[in-house]
Design an enzyme around this catalytic site. Structure first.
Site, mmCIF file in Angstrom:
data_model
loop_
_atom_site.group_PDB
_atom_site.id
_atom_site.type_symbol
_atom_site.label_atom_id
_atom_site.label_comp_id
_atom_site.label_asym_id
_atom_site.label_seq_id
_atom_site.Cartn_x
_atom_site.Cartn_y
_atom_site.Cartn_z
ATOM 1 N N HIS A 39 0.859 -1.194 0.000
ATOM 2 C CA HIS A 39 0.000 0.000 0.000
ATOM 3 C C HIS A 39 0.889 1.236 0.000
ATOM 4 C CE1 HIS A 39 -3.591 -2.410 1.678
ATOM 5 N NE2 HIS A 39 -3.753 -2.190 0.384
ATOM 6 N N ALA A 40 0.628 2.134 -0.957
ATOM 7 C CA ALA A 40 1.584 3.206 -1.271
ATOM 8 C C ALA A 40 1.842 4.127 -0.086
ATOM 9 C CB ALA A 40 1.059 4.002 -2.466
ATOM 10 N N ARG A 41 0.767 4.446 0.675
ATOM 11 C CA ARG A 41 0.894 5.463 1.739
ATOM 12 C C ARG A 41 1.534 4.911 3.007
ATOM 13 N NH1 ARG A 41 -5.646 5.972 2.399
ATOM 14 N NH2 ARG A 41 -6.056 3.915 3.296
ATOM 15 N N GLU A 42 1.795 3.614 3.063
ATOM 16 C CA GLU A 42 2.275 3.005 4.306
ATOM 17 C C GLU A 42 3.803 3.030 4.324
ATOM 18 O OE1 GLU A 42 -1.846 0.493 4.133
ATOM 19 O OE2 GLU A 42 0.007 -0.675 4.362
ATOM 20 N N ARG A 99 -3.298 4.837 -1.925
ATOM 21 C CA ARG A 99 -3.162 3.449 -1.415
ATOM 22 C C ARG A 99 -2.916 2.441 -2.537
ATOM 23 N NH1 ARG A 99 -5.879 -0.125 2.599
ATOM 24 N NH2 ARG A 99 -6.907 -1.876 1.572
ATOM 25 N N HIS A 169 2.483 -3.932 6.496
ATOM 26 C CA HIS A 169 1.555 -2.816 6.293
ATOM 27 C C HIS A 169 1.696 -1.847 7.462
ATOM 28 C CE1 HIS A 169 -1.125 -4.477 3.053
ATOM 29 N NE2 HIS A 169 -0.489 -5.564 3.409
ATOM 30 N N TYR A 221 -10.639 -7.301 10.271
ATOM 31 C CA TYR A 221 -11.864 -7.416 9.464
ATOM 32 C C TYR A 221 -11.556 -8.393 8.326
ATOM 33 C CZ TYR A 221 -9.012 -3.734 7.377
ATOM 34 O OH TYR A 221 -7.961 -3.011 6.894
ATOM 35 N N GLU A 244 0.847 -5.318 10.697
ATOM 36 C CA GLU A 244 0.519 -3.890 10.669
ATOM 37 C C GLU A 244 1.445 -3.179 11.655
ATOM 38 O OE1 GLU A 244 -1.566 -2.259 8.820
ATOM 39 O OE2 GLU A 244 -2.964 -3.754 8.043
HETATM 40 O O1 0X9 Z 1 -6.989 -3.787 4.612
HETATM 41 C C1 0X9 Z 1 -5.833 -4.132 4.345
HETATM 42 O O2 0X9 Z 1 -5.424 -4.470 3.219
HETATM 43 C C2 0X9 Z 1 -4.829 -4.181 5.481
HETATM 44 N N1 0X9 Z 1 -4.981 -3.039 6.341
HETATM 45 S S1 0X9 Z 1 -4.451 -1.632 5.815
HETATM 46 O O3 0X9 Z 1 -4.787 -0.618 6.764
HETATM 47 N N2 0X9 Z 1 -2.884 -1.714 5.719
HETATM 48 O O4 0X9 Z 1 -5.005 -1.444 4.503
HETATM 49 C C3 0X9 Z 1 -5.053 -5.443 6.303
HETATM 50 C C4 0X9 Z 1 -5.012 -6.671 5.500
HETATM 51 C C5 0X9 Z 1 -4.977 -7.851 6.443
HETATM 52 N N3 0X9 Z 1 -6.016 -8.763 6.191
HETATM 53 C C6 0X9 Z 1 -7.315 -8.582 6.551
HETATM 54 N N4 0X9 Z 1 -7.744 -7.404 6.919
HETATM 55 N N5 0X9 Z 1 -8.136 -9.628 6.533
HETATM 56 ZN ZN ZN Z 2 -1.939 -1.777 3.979
#
Ligand code: 0X9
Ligand code: ZN
Length: 282
Positions: A39-42, A99, A169, A221, A244
Site C-alpha cells: 500500500h503506497a501510503r504506508e 493506497r 503494512h 476485518y 501492521e
Molecule cells: O486492509 C488491508 O489491506 C490491510 N490493512 S491496511 O490498513 N494496511 O489497509 C489489512 C489486511 C490484512 N487482512 C485482513 N484485513 N483480513
Molecule cells: Zn496496507
C-alpha cells in the site's frame, strides 16, 4: 552476502527489486521473505524491512542474533512492491494518502486497484469491492496488477525454500495470521498463532509497544485476495503473516520520522524470535 535482482515491472514500467541475503548460496538454506510498500501510503514499511536487511548485513559475525539468523536462513527483502503508487505519494502533483496501484481502469473514472485485494486466492470475496473508485477495489481480474504477478510468481516459484512470508503494512500494531478471507481457522492455526505470540513478545520487549495478534479475519476485518492468504493457501507457505506496523492511530500513515528506526528495531527482534521458532517447528 547481498545481491539484488529484478522480479518484475510495474504498470508504469519501473523495476520491482529484491535484496537477497545469503552467507552461502549453494547451501540450500530455507529463506525468509519480508516485503513492504504494497500500500503506497504506508511509508514506514519500506525502511522497516530495509532496516532488517541492514542490521543483518552489518551484524553478521558480531551481533549474535544476526549471525545465528543468517547461519540458519537466507533472507529476501522486497522494500517496495507498489512502486508506481509509492512514487505517486512522493510526487508534487501526487497524493500522500494514495493506497492503490496506478493502473488505468476501463471507464477511466478512477485509477488503481487495491493490490492487497488482487492476489489470486479467494479473489473478489469478503472485504473487497468491485467498484473501481473504492480503495479496496479488487481489480478487473485476479492478479491483474503486474506488481502482484511478480510477487506471486517469485514466492510460489520458490515455495520449496521460502519458509516464512511476511507482508508488512501500517498502521494498527497487529500481527495477523491466516485467514483473511474467512473466519474459519486454517489447519495450521496453532503453530501460526504460536509464531505470532513469540514474535509480539520480542517486539514488546524491545520498545514496549503492544501488538495484538490472531487470525486476520477476526482480529481486524475480513479481506479477500490478500498477500498472506495467497502465500499460505496457494503456495503452501505455512508461516505467512500480515503485520501492521506503528502506530495505533495518533499519526497513522503519517508516522513521525523519529519512529522509523524504533519500528525497525522492534521488527528485527520480532523476526529473529519468529525465525528461531520456525527453526524449531518447521
Ligand atoms: O486492509 C488491508 O489491506 C490491510 N490493512 S491496511 O490498513 N494496511 O489497509 C489489512 C489486511 C490484512 N487482512 C485482513 N484485513 N483480513
Ligand atoms: Zn496496507
Amino acid at each position: 552476502m547481498a545481491s539484488t535482482s529484478t522480479i518484475g515491472t510495474s504498470t508504469g514500467g519501473k523495476d520491482l527489486k529484491i535484496i537477497h541475503l545469503s552467507t552461502n548460496r549453494t547451501a540450500g538454506k530455507k529463506t525468509l521473505w519480508f516485503d513492504g510498500g504494497l500500500h503506497a501510503r504506508e511509508w514506514v514499511t519500506t525502511p522497516t524491512v530495509t532496516y532488517i536487511a541492514d542490521t543483518l548485513l552489518r551484524g553478521y559475525g558480531t551481533n549474535s542474533d544476526a549471525t545465528q539468523l543468517l547461519d540458519n536462513f537466507d533472507v529476501i527483502v522486497c522494500p517496495i512492491i507498489n512502486v508506481d503508487g509509492v512514487d505517486f505519494t512522493w510526487a508534487e502533483d501526487g497524493d500522500r494518502m494514495w493506497r492503490k496501484t496506478r493502473s488505468e481502469n476501463s471507464r477511466d473514472r478512477c485509477v488503481g486497484t487495491d493490490p492487497c485485494r488482487n492476489f489470486d486466492y479467494e479473489w473478489a470475496g469478503a472485504g473487497a469491492s468491485g467498484n473501481e473508485c473504492s480503495d479496496t477495489y479488487y481489480g478487473p481480474s485476479a492478479a491483474s496488477e503486474p506488481e502482484v504477478q511478480a510477487v506471486q510468481n517469485y514466492v510460489c516459484g520458490h515455495n520449496d525454500t521460502i519458509q516464512l512470508y511476511i507482508n508488512f503494512h501500517s498502521y494498527s500494531q497487529l500481527w495477523l495470521s491466516p485467514w483473511g478471507y474467512t473466519n474459519d481457522l486454517p489447519k495450521d492455526y496453532t503453530q501460526q498463532n504460536d509464531g505470532s505470540a513469540v514474535a509480539v513478545k520480542a517486539v514488546l520487549d524491545t520498545h514496549g509497544k503492544v501488538y495484538e495478534y490472531g487470525a486476520t479475519s477476526d482480529t481486524i476485518y475480513p479481506a479477500s485476495g490478500i498477500a498472506a492468504d495467497y502465500a499460505y493457501g496457494q503456495c503452501g507457505i505455512k508461516y505467512s503473516y500480515t503485520v501492521e506496523l506503528r502506530d495505533t492511530g495518533r499519526y497513522g500513515f503519517l508516522l513521525p520520522p523519529e519512529e522509523i528506526i524504533p519500528s525497525g528495531e522492534e521488527m528485527f527482534a520480532g523476526v529473529v524470535a519468529l525465525a528461531n521458532y520456525i527453526k524449531a517447528n518447521p
